[in-house]
Design a protein around this motif. Structure first.
Motif, PDB file in Angstrom:
ATOM      1  N   MET A   1       0.832  -1.186   0.000  1.00 59.09           N
ATOM      2  CA  MET A   1       0.000   0.000   0.000  1.00 59.09           C
ATOM      3  C   MET A   1       0.873   1.244   0.000  1.00 59.09           C
ATOM      4  O   MET A   1       0.508   2.237  -0.591  1.00 59.09           O
ATOM      5  CB  MET A   1      -0.923  -0.025   1.207  1.00 59.09           C
ATOM      6  N   TRP A   2       2.037   1.208   0.627  1.00 54.49           N
ATOM      7  CA  TRP A   2       2.929   2.369   0.662  1.00 54.49           C
ATOM      8  C   TRP A   2       3.304   2.803  -0.747  1.00 54.49           C
ATOM      9  O   TRP A   2       3.347   3.968  -1.059  1.00 54.49           O
ATOM     10  CB  TRP A   2       4.164   2.061   1.480  1.00 54.49           C
ATOM     11  N   HIS A   3       3.560   1.826  -1.644  1.00 57.09           N
ATOM     12  CA  HIS A   3       3.972   2.164  -3.006  1.00 57.09           C
ATOM     13  C   HIS A   3       2.875   2.934  -3.732  1.00 57.09           C
ATOM     14  O   HIS A   3       3.158   3.879  -4.451  1.00 57.09           O
ATOM     15  CB  HIS A   3       4.340   0.907  -3.791  1.00 57.09           C
ATOM     16  N   THR A   4       1.630   2.533  -3.547  1.00 56.08           N
ATOM     17  CA  THR A   4       0.505   3.231  -4.169  1.00 56.08           C
ATOM     18  C   THR A   4       0.434   4.661  -3.672  1.00 56.08           C
ATOM     19  O   THR A   4       0.309   5.600  -4.452  1.00 56.08           O
ATOM     20  CB  THR A   4      -0.810   2.499  -3.842  1.00 56.08           C
ATOM     21  N   GLN A   5       0.542   4.851  -2.376  1.00 51.13           N
ATOM     22  CA  GLN A   5       0.481   6.196  -1.815  1.00 51.13           C
ATOM     23  C   GLN A   5       1.668   7.031  -2.274  1.00 51.13           C
ATOM     24  O   GLN A   5       1.529   8.220  -2.536  1.00 51.13           O
ATOM     25  CB  GLN A   5       0.422   6.122  -0.293  1.00 51.13           C
ATOM     26  N   ALA A   6       2.828   6.413  -2.396  1.00 51.66           N
ATOM     27  CA  ALA A   6       4.007   7.151  -2.846  1.00 51.66           C
ATOM     28  C   ALA A   6       3.827   7.635  -4.274  1.00 51.66           C
ATOM     29  O   ALA A   6       4.164   8.769  -4.599  1.00 51.66           O
ATOM     30  CB  ALA A   6       5.253   6.267  -2.724  1.00 51.66           C
ATOM     31  N   TRP A   7       3.280   6.785  -5.145  1.00 48.90           N
ATOM     32  CA  TRP A   7       3.061   7.204  -6.526  1.00 48.90           C
ATOM     33  C   TRP A   7       2.055   8.335  -6.603  1.00 48.90           C
ATOM     34  O   TRP A   7       2.212   9.269  -7.387  1.00 48.90           O
ATOM     35  CB  TRP A   7       2.586   6.021  -7.374  1.00 48.90           C
ATOM     36  N   THR A  62      -8.950  -7.769   7.239  1.00 55.95           N
ATOM     37  CA  THR A  62      -8.384  -9.006   6.697  1.00 55.95           C
ATOM     38  C   THR A  62      -6.938  -8.741   6.261  1.00 55.95           C
ATOM     39  O   THR A  62      -6.532  -7.582   6.130  1.00 55.95           O
ATOM     40  CB  THR A  62      -9.186  -9.515   5.476  1.00 55.95           C
ATOM     41  N   PRO A  63      -6.173  -9.788   5.999  1.00 54.58           N
ATOM     42  CA  PRO A  63      -4.810  -9.586   5.496  1.00 54.58           C
ATOM     43  C   PRO A  63      -4.787  -8.875   4.130  1.00 54.58           C
ATOM     44  O   PRO A  63      -3.778  -8.302   3.732  1.00 54.58           O
ATOM     45  CB  PRO A  63      -4.249 -11.002   5.378  1.00 54.58           C
ATOM     46  N   GLN A  64      -5.902  -8.888   3.404  1.00 54.00           N
ATOM     47  CA  GLN A  64      -5.983  -8.228   2.096  1.00 54.00           C
ATOM     48  C   GLN A  64      -6.472  -6.785   2.188  1.00 54.00           C
ATOM     49  O   GLN A  64      -6.743  -6.144   1.177  1.00 54.00           O
ATOM     50  CB  GLN A  64      -6.921  -9.004   1.162  1.00 54.00           C
ATOM     51  N   GLU A  65      -6.553  -6.244   3.409  1.00 54.09           N
ATOM     52  CA  GLU A  65      -7.050  -4.879   3.594  1.00 54.09           C
ATOM     53  C   GLU A  65      -6.230  -3.902   2.753  1.00 54.09           C
ATOM     54  O   GLU A  65      -5.000  -3.941   2.746  1.00 54.09           O
ATOM     55  CB  GLU A  65      -6.963  -4.479   5.064  1.00 54.09           C
ATOM     56  N   ALA A  66      -6.923  -3.054   2.011  1.00 53.44           N
ATOM     57  CA  ALA A  66      -6.253  -2.079   1.149  1.00 53.44           C
ATOM     58  C   ALA A  66      -7.192  -0.906   0.901  1.00 53.44           C
ATOM     59  O   ALA A  66      -8.410  -1.047   0.984  1.00 53.44           O
ATOM     60  CB  ALA A  66      -5.862  -2.712  -0.178  1.00 53.44           C
ATOM     61  N   ILE A  67      -6.619   0.212   0.594  1.00 54.69           N
ATOM     62  CA  ILE A  67      -7.405   1.386   0.215  1.00 54.69           C
ATOM     63  C   ILE A  67      -7.471   1.424  -1.305  1.00 54.69           C
ATOM     64  O   ILE A  67      -6.457   1.313  -1.990  1.00 54.69           O
ATOM     65  CB  ILE A  67      -6.769   2.683   0.744  1.00 54.69           C
ATOM     66  N   SER A  68      -8.658   1.572  -1.825  1.00 47.25           N
ATOM     67  CA  SER A  68      -8.855   1.717  -3.259  1.00 47.25           C
ATOM     68  C   SER A  68      -9.136   3.195  -3.535  1.00 47.25           C
ATOM     69  O   SER A  68     -10.080   3.770  -2.989  1.00 47.25           O
ATOM     70  CB  SER A  68     -10.038   0.851  -3.706  1.00 47.25           C
ATOM     71  N   VAL A  69      -8.308   3.808  -4.342  1.00 52.55           N
ATOM     72  CA  VAL A  69      -8.422   5.237  -4.650  1.00 52.55           C
ATOM     73  C   VAL A  69      -8.663   5.379  -6.146  1.00 52.55           C
ATOM     74  O   VAL A  69      -7.942   4.802  -6.960  1.00 52.55           O
ATOM     75  CB  VAL A  69      -7.138   6.005  -4.259  1.00 52.55           C
ATOM     76  N   GLN A  70      -9.679   6.154  -6.495  1.00 54.65           N
ATOM     77  CA  GLN A  70      -9.993   6.391  -7.896  1.00 54.65           C
ATOM     78  C   GLN A  70     -10.165   7.889  -8.094  1.00 54.65           C
ATOM     79  O   GLN A  70     -10.759   8.574  -7.254  1.00 54.65           O
ATOM     80  CB  GLN A  70     -11.273   5.661  -8.272  1.00 54.65           C
ATOM     81  N   GLY A  71      -9.621   8.407  -9.196  1.00 58.06           N
ATOM     82  CA  GLY A  71      -9.764   9.830  -9.423  1.00 58.06           C
ATOM     83  C   GLY A  71      -9.300  10.284 -10.782  1.00 58.06           C
ATOM     84  O   GLY A  71      -8.953   9.477 -11.651  1.00 58.06           O
ATOM     85  N   GLU A  91      -5.056  -2.636  -4.529  1.00 60.56           N
ATOM     86  CA  GLU A  91      -4.138  -3.736  -4.218  1.00 60.56           C
ATOM     87  C   GLU A  91      -3.362  -4.204  -5.448  1.00 60.56           C
ATOM     88  O   GLU A  91      -2.368  -4.914  -5.330  1.00 60.56           O
ATOM     89  CB  GLU A  91      -4.881  -4.906  -3.562  1.00 60.56           C
ATOM     90  N   ASN A  92      -3.781  -3.783  -6.629  1.00 59.85           N
ATOM     91  CA  ASN A  92      -3.079  -4.132  -7.866  1.00 59.85           C
ATOM     92  C   ASN A  92      -2.087  -3.056  -8.298  1.00 59.85           C
ATOM     93  O   ASN A  92      -1.532  -3.127  -9.388  1.00 59.85           O
ATOM     94  CB  ASN A  92      -4.089  -4.390  -8.988  1.00 59.85           C
ATOM     95  N   GLY A  93      -1.886  -2.038  -7.467  1.00 60.49           N
ATOM     96  CA  GLY A  93      -0.933  -0.977  -7.778  1.00 60.49           C
ATOM     97  C   GLY A  93      -1.591   0.253  -8.380  1.00 60.49           C
ATOM     98  O   GLY A  93      -2.810   0.366  -8.445  1.00 60.49           O
ATOM     99  N   PHE A  94      -0.750   1.168  -8.829  1.00 58.80           N
ATOM    100  CA  PHE A  94      -1.198   2.418  -9.441  1.00 58.80           C
ATOM    101  C   PHE A  94      -1.438   2.181 -10.925  1.00 58.80           C
ATOM    102  O   PHE A  94      -0.564   1.677 -11.628  1.00 58.80           O
ATOM    103  CB  PHE A  94      -0.144   3.503  -9.232  1.00 58.80           C
ATOM    104  N   GLN A  95      -2.640   2.537 -11.395  1.00 54.34           N
ATOM    105  CA  GLN A  95      -3.034   2.272 -12.770  1.00 54.34           C
ATOM    106  C   GLN A  95      -3.493   3.566 -13.439  1.00 54.34           C
ATOM    107  O   GLN A  95      -4.665   3.906 -13.405  1.00 54.34           O
ATOM    108  CB  GLN A  95      -4.159   1.233 -12.780  1.00 54.34           C
ATOM    109  N   PRO A  96      -2.568   4.314 -14.033  1.00 57.77           N
ATOM    110  CA  PRO A  96      -2.932   5.569 -14.683  1.00 57.77           C
ATOM    111  C   PRO A  96      -3.437   5.345 -16.106  1.00 57.77           C
ATOM    112  O   PRO A  96      -3.050   4.381 -16.771  1.00 57.77           O
ATOM    113  CB  PRO A  96      -1.610   6.332 -14.707  1.00 57.77           C
TER     114      PRO A  96
END
Length: 105
Positions: A1-7, A62-71, A91-96
């Motif tokens: 999740m850190w990588h997504t927030q960093a991007w 759950t162990p799969q807990e993640a934030i989904s951000v769309q914008g 959870e699948n990363g940053f998808q621009p």
């Protein structure tokens, strides 16, 4: 999740760098907490930048807990072209997605 927030942070800071040489006024700003598991915000500035984003906690507790951000973010580049970047970060990363981005073959 850190990588997504960093991007996401890198993109926001990059866009802020594009406008740092100009003075812009905030025309609209909205910020809303969605339940205890999400948020939504949007803003528009006088120099043509706008951003809209929503986030929701997925798989809470759950162990799969993640934030989904769309914008999406819109801006006018130094070349005078209007750009739009849509994104999903989960959870699948940053998808621009954007017409200005290189396409993978």
């Amino acid at each position: 999740m850190w990588h997504t927030q960093a991007w996401l942070l890198i993109i926001v800071l990059s866009i802020c760098g594009i406008i740092s040489a100009e003075h812009a006024e905030i025309l609209k700003f909205e910020n809303e907490k969605l339940d205890s598991d999400g948020y939504a915000f949007s803003f528009e500035t006088s120099d043509g930048i706008s951003r809209h984003e929503t986030a929701k906690l997925q798989h809470a507790g759950t162990p799969q807990e993640a934030i989904s951000v769309q914008g999406s973010v819109n801006w006018v580049g130094p070349d005078g072209v209007q750009y739009k970047l849509n994104y999903l970060a989960d959870e699948n990363g940053f998808q621009p997605q954007g017409e200005h981005l290189p396409r993978m073959r």
